[in-house]
Design a protein around this motif. Sequence first.
Motif, PDB file in Angstrom:
ATOM      1  N   ASP A  10      -5.909  -2.012   3.843  1.00  0.00           N
ATOM      2  CA  ASP A  10      -7.231  -1.397   3.841  1.00  0.00           C
ATOM      3  C   ASP A  10      -8.008  -1.929   2.630  1.00  0.00           C
ATOM      4  N   THR A  15     -10.117  -1.209   0.057  1.00  0.00           N
ATOM      5  CA  THR A  15     -10.718  -0.111  -0.708  1.00  0.00           C
ATOM      6  C   THR A  15     -11.341  -0.652  -1.999  1.00  0.00           C
ATOM      7  N   ASP A  60       0.824  -1.212   0.000  1.00  0.00           N
ATOM      8  CA  ASP A  60       0.000   0.000   0.000  1.00  0.00           C
ATOM      9  C   ASP A  60       0.857   1.260   0.000  1.00  0.00           C
ATOM     10  N   ASP A  73      -3.235   4.240   3.818  1.00  0.00           N
ATOM     11  CA  ASP A  73      -2.258   3.434   3.082  1.00  0.00           C
ATOM     12  C   ASP A  73      -0.889   3.388   3.772  1.00  0.00           C
TER      13      ASP A  73
HETATM   14 MG    MG Z   1      -4.546   0.499   0.308  1.00  0.00          MG
END
Ligand code: MG
Length: 348
Positions: free
Chosen positions: A231, A233, A50, A91
């Motif tokens: 995460d 997303t 990320d 991120d």
């Molecule tokens: Mg990410």
Amino acid sequence: MSTQTLSPRRTSLKSHVLLAHGGGGQLTDELLRECVLPQIANPALDALLDAGIVSAGRNRLAISTDGYVVQPLFFPGGDIGQLAVCGSVNDVSVCGARPLALALGMILEEGLDKAIVQRVAQSIADASRRAGVPIITGDTKVVGAGQADGMYLTTTAIGLVRDDAQLGFDRVQPGDRILINGAIGDHGLAVMLARQMPDVRSVVRSDVAPLNGLIHSLLDALGDKVVFMRDATRGGLSAVVTDLAERTGRHVIVDEPAVPIHPQTHHAAEMLGLDVLEAANEGKVVVVVRPDAAEAALQAMRSHRLGAEAALIGSIGQAPDAVCEVTTAIGGRRILHKPYGEQLPRIC
Ligand code: MG
């Protein structure tokens, strides 16, 4: 010099960029591998995390950048400004870094109402305060009317990686547990409802939030027993767990009934014909921990405001087959595939 017009009829998957290439799924991977990564490859980038990690003396710095093209600019629960701050903060945080500062780039379209710029700037300021991460530099460009869609933003976050954070696909082992800090799909469905059915009143609201507080309280409690974070997303939970299987080479099991989904989000997904597992989130982190730390991780997440609905949703299996399997409420099993293209264009 003439400008080539790209009509949809003349574009093809093989030779042109399509909206689906921006979905964060298999097509995004293919586009990057074909057109971008070979030219700029280096060890930090090749890890495809990320954030990229660079050494600075005895410290490790994490850097991450993201563009924001969401439509509409304002949607229930958030707007493009909040997304831009939270996305980059999250991120670098999932790489075990404490975000220190942000850079902000704005591309504005000629004719855009200044009141919209002010409203988004206020939202950026609020999100930056909430995350505790200041915006310390930026850039503004304006393009002609019709050459952009109101406003595009880019943010870059820089963070200092904690000494005790040891995160990576290579640390994931059979038996490890998979957790998430709450209900999935709210962001993707809130944006899609706002765009596709603006007259429908719905209680679905984006989950956009800065996760640095939750992530660092988890790392404070568990240290190196947290082995991986991402995460969820674009591509949603599906993209994270299928990537986890692919990149670790391990069998990943997701217990579908354990995955938290708000009833209104489930309902909206059915109405729009979308798969909630693939719907985007902007305030959800998938965490892999050692089995003996799973209960403590759950408690640490639940004691944070953004983790009240945290759940244990799966585990890493023994088989080295790189397959992600979903077990259903009635005991069924199915293979989960990485999202292919764009279920939800321009949701972030
Ligand atoms: Mg990410």
